[in-house]
Scaffold this active site. Structure first.
Site, PDB file in Angstrom:
ATOM      1  N   HIS A   1       3.373   6.826  -6.866  1.00 33.59           N
ATOM      2  CA  HIS A   1       2.686   8.065  -7.243  1.00 33.59           C
ATOM      3  C   HIS A   1       3.664   9.241  -7.150  1.00 33.59           C
ATOM      4  O   HIS A   1       3.746  10.091  -8.047  1.00 33.59           O
ATOM      5  CB  HIS A   1       1.491   8.271  -6.311  1.00 33.59           C
TER       6      HIS A   1
ATOM      7  N   HIS B   1       0.832  -1.210   0.000  1.00 34.01           N
ATOM      8  CA  HIS B   1       0.000   0.000   0.000  1.00 34.01           C
ATOM      9  C   HIS B   1       0.867   1.261   0.000  1.00 34.01           C
ATOM     10  O   HIS B   1       0.693   2.148  -0.856  1.00 34.01           O
ATOM     11  CB  HIS B   1      -0.907  -0.009   1.232  1.00 34.01           C
ATOM     12  N   GLU B   2       1.791   1.337   0.942  1.00 34.86           N
ATOM     13  CA  GLU B   2       2.622   2.541   1.032  1.00 34.86           C
ATOM     14  C   GLU B   2       3.516   2.689  -0.198  1.00 34.86           C
ATOM     15  O   GLU B   2       3.815   3.815  -0.619  1.00 34.86           O
ATOM     16  CB  GLU B   2       3.459   2.517   2.313  1.00 34.86           C
TER      17      GLU B   2
END
Length: 681
Positions: free
Chosen positions: A475, A468-469
């Site tokens: 991004h 997730h991180e």
């Protein structure tokens, strides 16, 4: 000795030279940075000619470079290695940062120039990113209060400075109380059920505190603890849960109740000053949700089936307890333990026993990095010659498929007393064509560190957190923009979780899982039947998981939907929470909220005030996107290139829902989310 913060770093990618930086360097560097940007803004507003994009927006975006560098350098340390000296600097800095920010956002002359450009937008012949830059600055300055009269601005500045101090105090109190409440056990037998590596980490945590021969369980940010699923001793489970839930509300010097009440009061007053009915209305007005009502509608829609599913799960857990020799009534600290018993009974699956297949280094290199390489063509090379802000933080250089340099990725995996709870991504250097900078991003987790020589074996939840991180990190690495305002993850709060949630889909993807999920001793892959059981149990316990999340989201909305008069009352925190949860039907005592107010760092010291709903709001996009990937062949470069080009790569330079439509070809649909969480009718 010269202050290393006052000149650009000569290290690759302008990575700060943390080895040369001392705590005493920070405040002088900030003071110089404030002065520099004030002069830069003054130069813009003194221009006598009419505003143009070149004489207003370009110098505005060019301003504050030293402040940005110094801020990212310092706040990376203050969140991940907050020694008492660093905490003291942060407390001093908070009102100064707020005052400086307001001096720009509330500058009437600057606002006039940007407003003039905004009124002439259609005739300026701007490129799309330039046009959106004018729109965003105008919108943000207007919402910040740039159009208010001088008296209102003065009060607004006072409020913002006080809030900056209060949120810093909240975080400091929480960190200190969390450390104070770490649970000490005298015997290994008290921790029966833990894996060898988990017991080793508890022994190491005790040794680090000078408690040789004992065992210490440090607390996680959320309510409860992962160990509650394994501990056979009910009293041990209760001690951990009680410690977790008492943070910030014990009447000691770290009590957060008065702090959060004042935060709520001042946020409501600020909203009224700016013309909004509540802080929630103020926040959501500039998010994709648009209004608190839209948020409340979604949360209420999901709460009814989630609570119903949780009650059904509760009955199954109670049935197992009732079949035991000494039955008792299920309590919150029992839920995780008996959930695993039900999981084993229904799916023959013991998640705690999976740790040997999730060795951290292999998960990182053959899981997280491998998926990114397959999907986007990027590669990762560890740079042991580059030091970060802490010896445990590792630096990796990232290259594109064509060999061109992309940026640096820093991973700080382990928990420590100076690191705040939870997991996060932040930028140390942000990308900008205007400034000629490339990204340096960091992921922080809080994995207990095993004793020296022992492998780090992750839980499945920790594997999920790392993926997730890393989605946030991608991004930040991929966003390619001209103007710093749009760099990295500078997107709407209720959109920012979307890319990170999508990255979780590769955890179970066969080509990825088969590479990283290998037994630490035998190198055997995770058995196929176990994988099938994991997939079959994906909606298992979703009633609990969804309910605890929605409960926290609703508490956030309840506090921040108060009007100015309501927020001015001295509300009892526990009673207010109980009333809010009863209102939405999530007041089940055995399913506690994921965060209670006194340790709800996301909303009282982080950037999620009135915005914790963002996770479920973004998950609508995420679930719909996962469907798209599956329909189009999954882990393929063509898919990754499309996702990178049309979503990740635009950063904040485009309306996020417009970017989503460009990627997906339509708006997102909610049905995939309802099915994922077992909420479909």
């Amino acid at each position: 000795m010269a202050n290393p913060l006052l000149s650009s770093s000569t290290l690759p990618y302008q990575l700060p030279d943390y080895a040369a930086i001392r705590p005493e360097h920070y405040l002088p560097a900030f003071e110089e940075a404030f002065a520099q940007q004030r002069a830069e803004i003054s130069a813009i507003t003194r221009v006598r000619s009419m505003p143009t994009f070149e004489n207003t927006m370009v110098p505005l975006e060019s301003s504050g470079q030293l402040l940005g560098q110094t801020s990212r350098t310092f706040y990376t340390v203050s969140s991940a290695d907050a020694t008492p000296e660093i905490q003291e600097i942060e407390e001093t800095l908070a009102p100064l940062m707020s005052a400086h920010h307001d001096s720009i956002q509330l500058d009437s002359r600057l606002y006039w120039r940007i407003k003039t450009l905004h009124e002439q937008l259609d005739g300026l012949g701007l490129e799309p990113e330039q046009r959106y830059l004018v729109e965003r600055h105008y919108r943000e300055m207007t919402q910040a209060g740039a159009g208010l009269d001088d008296e209102a601005k003065a009060r607004l500045t006072e409020i913002n400075q006080r809030l900056s101090t209060l949120t810093t105090t909240f975080e400091k109190n929480l960190l200190n109380d969390t450390n104070d409440l770490a649970v000490v056990f005298d015997e290994a037998a008290d921790l029966d059920g833990l894996q060898e590596g988990e017991l080793s980490a508890a022994a190491q945590a005790a040794a680090d505190r000078g408690l040789e021969g004992k065992y210490v369980v440090t607390l996680t940010l959320f309510t409860g603890h992962p160990y509650l699923a394994s501990l056979t001793n009910r009293e041990s489970r209760k001690r951990i849960m009680d410690a977790s839930r008492s943070r910030g509300s014990r009447g000691n010097q770290h009590d957060n109740r008065d702090v959060l009440r004042e935060i709520v009061r001042l946020r409501a007053e600020r909203a009224a000053l700016l013309g909004y009915a509540s802080h929630a209305a103020f926040v959501t007005a500039d998010e994709t949700a648009g209004s608190p009502e839209a948020v409340h509608d979604l949360l209420r829609r999901l709460a009814v089936p989630a609570a119903r599913n949780a009650r059904r799960e509760q009955e199954a857990l109670q049935a197992i307890i009732d079949s035991e020799a000494e039955p008792f009534e299920l309590e919150a600290h029992d839920w995780a333990f008996y959930t695993e018993k039900v999981r084993q009974a229904e799916y023959d699956l013991d998640r705690a026993a999976l740790r040997p297949w999730f060795e951290a280094e292999r998960v990182l290199r053959d899981g997280v990095f491998h998926a990114a390489t397959e999907l986007y063509g990027v590669t990762f090379t560890e740079r042991t010659d580059l030091g970060a802000y802490h010896p445990e933080a590792r630096v990796f250089e990232v290259h594109n498929a064509d060999g061109s340099a992309l940026g640096l990725y820093v991973l700080d995996l382990y928990t420590r007393d100076t690191k705040r709870g939870g997991a996060w991504m932040n930028s140390i250097v942000s990308q900008s064509r205007l400034r000629g900078t490339s990204p340096v991003v960091v992921n922080n987790l809080n994995v207990p560190k095993p004793a020296s020589g022992k492998p780090t074996l992750l839980s499945l939840d920790e594997v999920t957190t790392l993926f997730h991180e890393f989605g946030h990190a991608l991004h930040g690495l991929f966003a390619t923009v001209t103007y710093p305002h749009f760099a990295g993850t500078n997107v709407f709060r209720d959109f920012v979780e979307f890319p990170s949630q999508v990255n979780e889909m590769w955890i179970y993807w066969p080509e990825v899982l088969s590479k990283y999920a290998r037994h630490i001793d035998t190198d055997e892959p995770l058995p196929a039947e176990v994988i099938k059981k994991l997939e079959a149990s994906e909606t298992f316990n979703q009633g609990f998981a969804t309910s605890e999340y929605l409960a926290a989201s609703w508490i956030d909305q309840a506090w921040h939907s108060l009007g100015q008069d309501e927020a001015a009352q001295k509300l009892d925190v526990a009673r207010f929470e109980a009333s809010a949860l009863a209102d939405i039907g999530l007041d089940n005592p055995v399913v506690p909220t994921r965060y209670s107010s006194t340790y709800f760092a996301h909303v009282f010291s982080g950037g999620y005030s009135a915005g914790y709903y963002s996770y479920i709001w973004s998950e609508v996009l995420d679930a719909d996107t996962v469907e798209w990937f599956r329909e189009n062949g999954g882990l393929r470069r063509a898919n990754g290139d499309r996702f990178r080009e049309r979503l990740l790569g635009v950063g904040g330079s485009k309306d996020p829902l417009e970017a989503y439509r460009d990627f997906r070809g339509r708006d997102a649909e909610i049905q995939p989310l309802l099915e994922r969480r077992g909420l479909a009718a």
